[in-house]
Design a protein around this motif. Structure first.
Motif, PDB file in Angstrom:
ATOM      1  N   ARG A   1      55.621  45.377  45.757  1.00  0.00           N
ATOM      2  CA  ARG A   1      55.231  46.130  45.701  1.00  0.00           C
ATOM      3  C   ARG A   1      54.967  47.564  46.663  1.00  0.00           C
ATOM      4  NH1 ARG A   1      53.482  47.133  41.548  1.00  0.00           N
ATOM      5  NH2 ARG A   1      51.661  48.805  41.822  1.00  0.00           N
TER       6      ARG A   1
ATOM      7  N   GLY B   1      45.711  46.590  53.853  1.00  0.00           N
ATOM      8  CA  GLY B   1      47.603  45.621  54.310  1.00  0.00           C
ATOM      9  C   GLY B   1      48.644  46.710  54.199  1.00  0.00           C
ATOM     10  N   GLN B   2      48.636  48.066  53.023  1.00  0.00           N
ATOM     11  CA  GLN B   2      49.655  48.523  52.290  1.00  0.00           C
ATOM     12  C   GLN B   2      49.466  49.827  52.985  1.00  0.00           C
ATOM     13  OE1 GLN B   2      49.101  51.836  48.681  1.00  0.00           O
ATOM     14  NE2 GLN B   2      50.162  49.565  47.776  1.00  0.00           N
TER      15      GLN B   2
ATOM     16  N   ARG C   1      55.366  35.232  53.297  1.00  0.00           N
ATOM     17  CA  ARG C   1      54.714  33.480  52.224  1.00  0.00           C
ATOM     18  C   ARG C   1      54.675  33.635  51.173  1.00  0.00           C
ATOM     19  NH1 ARG C   1      49.090  32.084  55.477  1.00  0.00           N
ATOM     20  NH2 ARG C   1      50.258  31.784  57.481  1.00  0.00           N
TER      21      ARG C   1
ATOM     22  N   MET D   1      51.247  39.346  59.959  1.00  0.00           N
ATOM     23  CA  MET D   1      49.867  40.793  59.232  1.00  0.00           C
ATOM     24  C   MET D   1      49.075  39.756  58.325  1.00  0.00           C
ATOM     25  SD  MET D   1      49.662  43.672  56.638  1.00  0.00           S
ATOM     26  CE  MET D   1      51.026  44.147  57.180  1.00  0.00           C
TER      27      MET D   1
ATOM     28  N   PHE E   1      52.836  41.663  47.622  1.00  0.00           N
ATOM     29  CA  PHE E   1      52.655  42.731  48.133  1.00  0.00           C
ATOM     30  C   PHE E   1      53.649  43.199  48.949  1.00  0.00           C
ATOM     31  CE2 PHE E   1      51.299  43.075  52.838  1.00  0.00           C
ATOM     32  CZ  PHE E   1      50.677  44.177  52.077  1.00  0.00           C
ATOM     33  N   TYR E   2      54.321  42.840  49.292  1.00  0.00           N
ATOM     34  CA  TYR E   2      55.744  43.146  49.996  1.00  0.00           C
ATOM     35  C   TYR E   2      56.206  44.429  49.097  1.00  0.00           C
ATOM     36  CZ  TYR E   2      54.243  40.800  54.204  1.00  0.00           C
ATOM     37  OH  TYR E   2      53.540  40.252  55.539  1.00  0.00           O
TER      38      TYR E   2
ATOM     39  N   THR F   1      53.269  33.315  48.703  1.00  0.00           N
ATOM     40  CA  THR F   1      51.886  33.935  48.128  1.00  0.00           C
ATOM     41  C   THR F   1      52.080  35.700  48.539  1.00  0.00           C
ATOM     42  OG1 THR F   1      50.416  32.974  50.219  1.00  0.00           O
ATOM     43  CG2 THR F   1      50.855  31.905  48.593  1.00  0.00           C
TER      44      THR F   1
ATOM     45  N   GLN G   1      39.858  42.727  51.762  1.00  0.00           N
ATOM     46  CA  GLN G   1      41.525  42.526  51.579  1.00  0.00           C
ATOM     47  C   GLN G   1      41.266  43.606  49.902  1.00  0.00           C
ATOM     48  OE1 GLN G   1      42.596  38.299  51.341  1.00  0.00           O
ATOM     49  NE2 GLN G   1      43.380  38.278  53.150  1.00  0.00           N
ATOM     50  N   GLY G   2      42.827  43.715  49.349  1.00  0.00           N
ATOM     51  CA  GLY G   2      43.089  44.242  48.370  1.00  0.00           C
ATOM     52  C   GLY G   2      42.068  45.261  48.475  1.00  0.00           C
ATOM     53  N   GLN G   3      41.970  46.883  49.507  1.00  0.00           N
ATOM     54  CA  GLN G   3      41.445  47.409  49.551  1.00  0.00           C
ATOM     55  C   GLN G   3      42.860  48.296  50.082  1.00  0.00           C
ATOM     56  OE1 GLN G   3      37.504  48.783  51.228  1.00  0.00           O
ATOM     57  NE2 GLN G   3      37.244  45.993  50.768  1.00  0.00           N
ATOM     58  N   LYS G   4      43.521  47.849  50.007  1.00  0.00           N
ATOM     59  CA  LYS G   4      45.187  48.482  50.273  1.00  0.00           C
ATOM     60  C   LYS G   4      45.362  48.743  52.133  1.00  0.00           C
ATOM     61  CE  LYS G   4      45.650  50.378  46.209  1.00  0.00           C
ATOM     62  NZ  LYS G   4      46.294  49.755  45.454  1.00  0.00           N
TER      63      LYS G   4
ATOM     64  N   VAL H   1      44.704  41.202  56.885  1.00  0.00           N
ATOM     65  CA  VAL H   1      43.381  41.714  56.335  1.00  0.00           C
ATOM     66  C   VAL H   1      43.024  41.473  56.756  1.00  0.00           C
ATOM     67  CG1 VAL H   1      42.465  43.358  54.840  1.00  0.00           C
ATOM     68  CG2 VAL H   1      44.828  43.000  55.292  1.00  0.00           C
TER      69      VAL H   1
HETATM   70  C1  COA Z   1      48.897  39.665  52.220  1.00  0.00           C
HETATM   71  C2  COA Z   1      47.312  41.249  52.832  1.00  0.00           C
HETATM   72  C3  COA Z   1      48.427  41.475  54.211  1.00  0.00           C
HETATM   73  C4  COA Z   1      47.323  41.964  51.786  1.00  0.00           C
HETATM   74  O1  COA Z   1      46.886  43.492  52.277  1.00  0.00           O
HETATM   75  P1  COA Z   1      45.234  43.606  51.471  1.00  0.00           P
HETATM   76  O2  COA Z   1      44.849  44.458  52.047  1.00  0.00           O
HETATM   77  O3  COA Z   1      44.943  42.438  51.066  1.00  0.00           O
HETATM   78  O4  COA Z   1      46.491  44.276  50.226  1.00  0.00           O
HETATM   79  P2  COA Z   1      46.413  45.822  49.902  1.00  0.00           P
HETATM   80  O5  COA Z   1      45.111  46.046  49.424  1.00  0.00           O
HETATM   81  O6  COA Z   1      47.172  45.960  50.857  1.00  0.00           O
HETATM   82  O7  COA Z   1      47.468  45.582  48.529  1.00  0.00           O
HETATM   83  C5  COA Z   1      48.053  46.444  48.519  1.00  0.00           C
HETATM   84  C6  COA Z   1      49.398  46.673  46.746  1.00  0.00           C
HETATM   85  O8  COA Z   1      50.279  44.521  47.079  1.00  0.00           O
HETATM   86  C7  COA Z   1      49.127  44.453  46.012  1.00  0.00           C
HETATM   87  N1  COA Z   1      48.904  42.727  46.597  1.00  0.00           N
HETATM   88  C8  COA Z   1      47.804  42.429  47.436  1.00  0.00           C
HETATM   89  N2  COA Z   1      47.777  41.076  47.541  1.00  0.00           N
HETATM   90  C9  COA Z   1      48.894  40.479  46.929  1.00  0.00           C
HETATM   91  C10 COA Z   1      49.461  39.354  46.794  1.00  0.00           C
HETATM   92  N3  COA Z   1      48.910  38.211  47.873  1.00  0.00           N
HETATM   93  N4  COA Z   1      50.567  38.614  45.941  1.00  0.00           N
HETATM   94  C11 COA Z   1      50.825  39.974  45.093  1.00  0.00           C
HETATM   95  N5  COA Z   1      49.584  41.104  45.001  1.00  0.00           N
HETATM   96  C12 COA Z   1      49.019  41.659  46.063  1.00  0.00           C
HETATM   97  C13 COA Z   1      47.729  44.688  45.490  1.00  0.00           C
HETATM   98  O9  COA Z   1      47.232  44.081  44.548  1.00  0.00           O
HETATM   99  C14 COA Z   1      48.021  45.923  45.826  1.00  0.00           C
HETATM  100  O10 COA Z   1      48.890  46.257  43.989  1.00  0.00           O
HETATM  101  P3  COA Z   1      48.387  48.050  43.732  1.00  0.00           P
HETATM  102  O11 COA Z   1      49.732  49.044  44.869  1.00  0.00           O
HETATM  103  O12 COA Z   1      49.479  47.871  42.768  1.00  0.00           O
HETATM  104  O13 COA Z   1      47.615  48.137  43.674  1.00  0.00           O
HETATM  105  C15 COA Z   1      46.277  40.693  52.947  1.00  0.00           C
HETATM  106  O14 COA Z   1      45.739  39.870  51.394  1.00  0.00           O
HETATM  107  C16 COA Z   1      46.071  39.086  53.690  1.00  0.00           C
HETATM  108  O15 COA Z   1      45.641  39.108  54.841  1.00  0.00           O
HETATM  109  N6  COA Z   1      45.940  37.454  53.211  1.00  0.00           N
HETATM  110  C17 COA Z   1      45.936  36.309  53.989  1.00  0.00           C
HETATM  111  C18 COA Z   1      47.401  36.339  54.957  1.00  0.00           C
HETATM  112  C19 COA Z   1      48.226  36.429  53.999  1.00  0.00           C
HETATM  113  O16 COA Z   1      49.151  36.054  53.331  1.00  0.00           O
HETATM  114  N7  COA Z   1      48.778  37.178  55.049  1.00  0.00           N
HETATM  115  C20 COA Z   1      50.480  37.354  54.723  1.00  0.00           C
HETATM  116  C21 COA Z   1      51.677  36.693  55.576  1.00  0.00           C
HETATM  117  S1  COA Z   1      52.971  37.051  54.564  1.00  0.00           S
END
Ligand code: COA
Length: 148
Positions: A122, A89-90, A113, A77, A119-120, A115, A84-87, A79
């Protein structure tokens, strides 16, 4: 966003699949000083590649892998930086869950991860393991039941 987000399956071997490989490399491996390995790509031919696009621009991806009769695994997964942070991933997660449900899978499992655990969470996933190392960093196994 200038165009609406679209999420669709990308055929293995397509030019979109190649773009997804580049995104996986950039977002999931390069920041760790790593590259995608043959092991990372092994099995790609038989897996479901989800591409999130804004217009023609690839902005996110994930892979679904049937694991057993009731379980779909989600991997890779990512983004794009700047999106990132624009929903996005969700929305990829929601699309993956709908697809798995349509195919009668009962749960999704993944290695998160540490970190990204929040995110998951949520999106309703919960942690089912202690920490373990993967690609040099701590991960936790997480899962979500797809029953309504
Ligand atoms: C992690 C990742 C996939 C999330 O996708 P995203 O589009 O940035 O996240 P979203 O905007 O859809 O976030 C959805 C919700 O999760 C929260 N969230 C996003 N990333 C988060 C994180 N790393 N830790 C905690 N919360 C997180 C957001 O604040 C949001 O919360 P809300 O509903 O209260 O507003 C993306 O940031 C990414 O690619 N990161 C780097 C690679 C990575 O870590 N991949 C995952 C491997 S397991």
């Amino acid at each position: 966003m200038p165009f609406p987000l679209t999420i669709a399956e990308a055929p293995y071997g397509s030019s979109l699949y190649s773009e997804m490989l580049a995104l996986r490399e950039k977002i999931l491996r390069a920041p760790l000083g790593l590259a995608l390995t043959d092991a990372d790509k092994r099995g790609d031919a038989d897996q479901i590649h989800l591409a999130a696009k804004i217009g023609e621009r690839l902005v996110g991806c994930a892979i679904l892998v049937p694991a057993d009769a009731g379980t779909m695994k989600l991997r890779q997964m990512a983004v794009e930086d700047g999106f990132q942070g624009q929903k996005i991933g969700q929305k990829i997660l929601a699309y993956a869950e709908t697809l798995a449900r349509t195919k009668a899978y009962q749960r999704i499992q993944l290695h998160a991860r540490e970190t990204a655990v929040g995110f998951y969470e949520r999106s309703g996933y919960h942690t089912v393991s202690g920490p373990f190392l993967e690609v040099t960093i701590p991960h936790r196994e997480m899962e979500k039941s797809l029953s309504l």
